[in-house]
Write an enzyme that holds these catalytic residues in place. Structure first.
Site, PDB file in Angstrom:
ATOM      1  N   THR A  82       1.619  -4.475   2.145  1.00 19.03           N
ATOM      2  CA  THR A  82       2.094  -4.486   3.531  1.00 19.03           C
ATOM      3  C   THR A  82       0.937  -4.084   4.431  1.00 19.03           C
ATOM      4  OG1 THR A  82       4.318  -3.867   2.815  1.00 19.03           O
ATOM      5  CG2 THR A  82       3.773  -3.522   5.142  1.00 19.03           C
ATOM      6  N   LYS A 158       7.056  -9.341   6.962  1.00 18.57           N
ATOM      7  CA  LYS A 158       7.206  -8.123   6.160  1.00 18.57           C
ATOM      8  C   LYS A 158       7.383  -6.906   7.058  1.00 18.57           C
ATOM      9  CE  LYS A 158       7.420  -5.514   2.531  1.00 18.57           C
ATOM     10  NZ  LYS A 158       6.327  -5.286   1.581  1.00 18.57           N
ATOM     11  N   LYS A 226       3.383   4.964   6.219  1.00 20.73           N
ATOM     12  CA  LYS A 226       2.437   3.851   6.331  1.00 20.73           C
ATOM     13  C   LYS A 226       3.107   2.611   6.917  1.00 20.73           C
ATOM     14  CE  LYS A 226       1.590   1.300   2.681  1.00 20.73           C
ATOM     15  NZ  LYS A 226       1.867  -0.118   3.015  1.00 20.73           N
TER      16      LYS A 226
END
Length: 281
Positions: A82, A158, A226
């Site tokens: 990602t 995503k 994150k």
């Protein structure tokens, strides 16, 4: 195909095993020393494809730094972490300049589906990249979404998925702890809510981890500062406020700072439980 696989973590190891099971020659690489059953030793110059399934953009770039100039012309790089869409576009440009194909191909489905070759892959890239990567994608995924002819589209999708997934986990944890303050046990919660309109895939998948006090990390708390941080940065650049995402991000950061970063992401419930002064199972 001759495939190099970088990143044998909770997702990557299952993916690499799926490639071996599909009959490909696979060389596994991981700094932790994890070894791939059935793996082979293949020089980068002999690879048809390089799959990079590491934690973040920095690790992806580090692996790619070592591959540029080593992979043969026409090989495909399949990047699964990602990352921000702009990062994916920049890496695609580097690969194209080196005569390589680049597929922006983040994954979803968890470790269980990775191990059975049933992932969903949100991919974007040139038609030639898809064509070269097709045998790899066939072995890894139940569904491959083709999201455009240039890198960045897969990573954008995503980010949307992670925005929803992260807020759903936090909402599940918040709801379960709220229920406990009102006398609803985690067992009853999991008996009732999956049969009602308030359910979600994340609730049904992560809720049992809290009920059973099972925080073995299928997907760790530290993934979410994150990933939701990427979403928040993209949103800031787009000029959109996302208070639900920001609230979930804050809770995951609290969980990480409390020392639970390496545990299953359902451990975010401990933040709510501490606030409420109650004990989870």
């Amino acid at each position: 195909m001759r495939i190099g696989f970088w990143g044998l973590g909770s997702m990557g190891l299952g993916m690499a095993r799926s490639l071996v099971g599909a009959g490909h020659s696979v060389a596994g690489h991981d700094p932790s020393g994890v070894e791939l059953d059935g793996g082979e030793t293949i020089a980068p110059g002999d690879l048809d494809a390089a799959v990079i399934c590491v934690l973040n953009a920095a690790q992806t770039e580090s692996v790619l730094d070592g591959l540029l100039g080593a992979l043969p012309e026409g090989a495909v790089v399949i990047a699964c972490a990602t990352v921000p869409p702009d990062f994916a576009r920049a890496q695609a440009a580097r690969c194209e300049a080196a005569g390589l194909h680049y597929l922006d191909a983040p994954i979803s489905g968890g470790a269980a589906k990775a191990a059975t070759g049933q992932l969903s892959i949100m991919a974007s890239g040139a038609p030639a990249a898809f064509e070269t990567a097709a045998p790899v994608l066939d072995a890894l995924a139940e569904t491959v979404f083709r999201l455009g002819d240039a890198a960045g589209g897969g990573s954008a999708m995503k980010a949307v998925n992670q925005m929803l997934a992260g807020t759903h986990i936090a909402a599940m944890a918040e709801a379960m702890v709220f229920g406990m303050t009102q006398g609803v046990t985690p067992e009853t919660f999991m008996d009732v809510i999956p049969q009602c309109a308030g359910t979600s895939w994340m609730l049904e998948n992560r809720g049992p981890h809290i009920r059973d006090a099972d925080y073995a990390p299928r997907s760790a708390v530290d993934i979410w500062p994150k990933d939701l941080g990427i979403v928040a940065a993209i949103a800031e650049g787009a000029g959109i406020e996302m208070p639900l995402t920001q609230a979930a991000l804050a809770r995951f950061r609290e969980a990480s700072e409390a020392g639970w970063g390496g545990e299953d992401d359902a451990a975010v419930a401990r933040v709510y439980a501490a606030q409420a002064g109650i004990d989870l199972p």
